[in-house]
Structures are given as structure tokens and as C-alpha cells.
Design a protein around this motif. Sequence first.
Motif, short mmCIF file in Angstrom:
data_model
loop_
_atom_site.label_atom_id
_atom_site.label_comp_id
_atom_site.label_asym_id
_atom_site.label_seq_id
_atom_site.Cartn_x
_atom_site.Cartn_y
_atom_site.Cartn_z
N ALA A 1 11.74 10.62 -6.77
CA ALA A 1 11.55 9.56 -7.75
C ALA A 1 12.29 8.29 -7.33
O ALA A 1 11.76 7.18 -7.45
N ILE A 2 13.49 8.46 -6.81
CA ILE A 2 14.27 7.30 -6.33
C ILE A 2 13.55 6.64 -5.15
O ILE A 2 13.41 5.42 -5.09
N LEU B 1 8.86 7.51 -12.02
CA LEU B 1 9.75 6.43 -12.47
C LEU B 1 10.61 6.87 -13.66
O LEU B 1 11.78 6.51 -13.75
N LYS B 2 10.02 7.66 -14.57
CA LYS B 2 10.81 8.19 -15.69
C LYS B 2 11.90 9.10 -15.19
O LYS B 2 13.03 9.05 -15.66
N LYS C 1 10.51 4.75 -6.40
CA LYS C 1 10.91 3.53 -7.11
C LYS C 1 11.33 2.44 -6.11
O LYS C 1 10.96 1.28 -6.26
N GLU C 2 12.10 2.83 -5.10
CA GLU C 2 12.57 1.87 -4.10
C GLU C 2 11.45 1.33 -3.22
O GLU C 2 11.53 0.21 -2.73
N SER D 1 2.89 3.42 -5.47
CA SER D 1 2.17 3.71 -6.72
C SER D 1 0.73 4.17 -6.50
O SER D 1 0.16 4.81 -7.37
N ALA E 1 13.35 9.03 -12.32
CA ALA E 1 14.35 8.24 -11.58
C ALA E 1 15.40 7.63 -12.50
O ALA E 1 16.51 7.32 -12.07
N LYS E 2 15.08 7.46 -13.78
CA LYS E 2 16.04 6.88 -14.72
C LYS E 2 17.20 7.82 -15.02
O LYS E 2 18.25 7.39 -15.46
N TYR F 1 3.07 8.71 -10.29
CA TYR F 1 4.05 7.66 -10.02
C TYR F 1 4.78 7.28 -11.30
O TYR F 1 5.99 7.11 -11.31
N LYS F 2 4.05 7.19 -12.40
CA LYS F 2 4.65 6.82 -13.69
C LYS F 2 5.71 7.84 -14.11
O LYS F 2 6.80 7.47 -14.56
N ASN G 1 7.83 1.62 -3.92
CA ASN G 1 6.58 1.28 -4.61
C ASN G 1 5.34 1.92 -3.98
O ASN G 1 4.42 1.23 -3.52
#
Length: 134
Positions: free
Chosen positions: A84-85, A129-130, A88-89, A93, A132-133, A125-126, A91
Amino acid sequence: MEKMINKRKFGIIGEKMAQKYLKDNKYEIIENNYYTRNGEIDIIASKNNYIIFVEVKTRTNEKYGRASEAVNKIKKIHMKKSAAIFLKENNFSRFTIRFDVIEVYMINGKCKINHIKQIIWKITYKLALKIAKY
């Protein structure tokens, strides 16, 4: 200490064999040994609109079980968070995400590779991102 160094070198050889296998099978290697606070992903590759996060396990036998059995629930959680990290870094997607294990068996100077695809369910991908938080 000597045994640990040899074990690490043995693992590196297995990772190199896995990379060769992937390249020979038309995968593009994006990154090797990607480190995050959650751990390491051995190989990140792509093929056919997939981004694939690969854990490599190298063994000389199956005395203590299959190599892939070492990828337990905790390791899978760490892989998802690290992936996930990375996503996010970087992209990625437009890709479908997959997690694989490559077992490398080196027995009597011969190498046998077993590629196990999708050890963890596909994530979007969505969702990545969740994840990764956390």
C-alpha cells in the motif's frame, strides 16, 4: 553468526533465481528489496496490467514443510501494508494488485521454482490507499 550470514547469502541467491524466472516469463521487474517500516517486499514486478508483490522463499528441502508455508498471516499483513505504501508513493492506480510467492528449491546443485499466484485476495488501488493510512 556464520550460519546467519550463509542463510542470508542463500536467500539472495534464491531471489536472483526468482528474478531470472520472472524475466524469462515476461515479467518486468520494477523494484527489488523494497523496505518500509512494515517490512520488506522481495520483488515488485508487473505483467499484463498487474502489479505483483512477490515474497521469495528459498529452501534445500521440504523437511519442515513447503517454503510457502513460511508466509504466515502476519507476513501477509506486512506485505499488504508495504504494498500500500509503495502504491501510494508511485501511483500505480491503473494496475490490478496481486501477491505471489515464489518457492526456490536448491537441491543437489539443481534449482526448482514453484510460482504460487495470488496468495492474498486481490485488492484495489483505492483499498490499498486506505490500508496505507494505518
